[in-house]
Design a protein around this motif. Sequence first.
Motif, PDB file in Angstrom:
ATOM      1  N   GLY A  54       0.902  -1.146   0.133  1.00 17.56           N
ATOM      2  CA  GLY A  54       0.093   0.236   0.022  1.00 17.56           C
ATOM      3  C   GLY A  54       0.896   1.295   0.060  1.00 17.56           C
ATOM      4  N   SER A  76      -3.098  -7.265  -3.132  1.00 17.12           N
ATOM      5  CA  SER A  76      -2.551  -6.341  -1.645  1.00 17.12           C
ATOM      6  C   SER A  76      -1.453  -7.223  -1.079  1.00 17.12           C
ATOM      7  CB  SER A  76      -3.618  -6.183  -0.820  1.00 17.12           C
ATOM      8  OG  SER A  76      -3.177  -5.733   0.345  1.00 17.12           O
ATOM      9  N   TYR A  79      -0.155  -2.837   3.868  1.00 23.61           N
ATOM     10  CA  TYR A  79       0.242  -1.481   3.677  1.00 23.61           C
ATOM     11  C   TYR A  79       1.804  -0.989   3.908  1.00 23.61           C
ATOM     12  CZ  TYR A  79       0.602   3.441   3.829  1.00 23.61           C
ATOM     13  OH  TYR A  79       1.106   4.899   3.512  1.00 23.61           O
ATOM     14  N   SER A  99      -4.799  -0.657   2.755  1.00 28.58           N
ATOM     15  CA  SER A  99      -4.064  -1.029   1.234  1.00 28.58           C
ATOM     16  C   SER A  99      -5.215  -1.500   0.390  1.00 28.58           C
ATOM     17  CB  SER A  99      -3.200  -2.342   1.757  1.00 28.58           C
ATOM     18  OG  SER A  99      -2.741  -2.804   0.472  1.00 28.58           O
TER      19      SER A  99
END
Length: 270
Positions: A54, A76, A79, A99
């Motif tokens: 992210g 994903s 993050y 994210s």
Amino acid sequence: MTVDVEDYYHVSAFEKQFSRDDWDKLPQRVEHNTYRLLDLFDTHNCKSTFFVLGAVGERYPKLLRDIHQRGHEVASHGYAHRRATTQSRDEFKNDVERSKKHLEDTIGGEVIGYRAPSFSIDESNEWAFEVLHELGFLYSSSTYPVKHDLYGTPHWPRFKHDRPEGIIEIPVPTLKMAGKQIPIGGGGYFRLYPTVIAHKLVDKYLSTEQQPYSFYFHPWEIDPDQPRVEDAPFKSKFRHYLNLSKMEGRLATLLDRYHWSTMKNVYKIT
């Protein structure tokens, strides 16, 4: 084919050398290297799943859109590249949710896949699968059934399976040899094994297991000119820098040798 989109300073092996506060001050390499991969994939007619961090997606939204528009799957990688085993349930949920929302808002499409940094879902945090299901993911590729000092679930299933939490898990491939499970899914192992041996291991897996094979690596693995982290432990430096100058050529050979597509297509996830 899968790519974990992160920069050299995000890796778990260097987490003691770089703090989150350092990231914006460091030379940035991931955007350029990922575009090199996109061009390489175009040349070899390869479609891939990009597990995007992210923090990278927020910094380079155009890169995200280009990955999507060039026919690849955006998934994903969380993050902030914090291992799931170091987070509480709430911390993990906040990290992954941030994210997922950014990735989806940027590409204007659904993100259904997730991979934990350093394959960090194991017996200690199986609740992570519940969180992924709550957030709307359909599949995860967050386990590696091998013994390793940073990760590993050697007693867990080796192939795609339905988790009781309502999510599909797709482990990184291993090959059973001499009573042991040999890592053959890419990353540093692919750079360690001689090319001929790496291909033979994949061929044996495909012929004996009759299962799809998936491969993973990172954009920094085709970047031998990246900044060196001199104060890291020897083992971490050996793993990270081994054969970086040979990786792009080996990858091109791998792309030609097999037919590649995204995880959601190969594993028929809808």
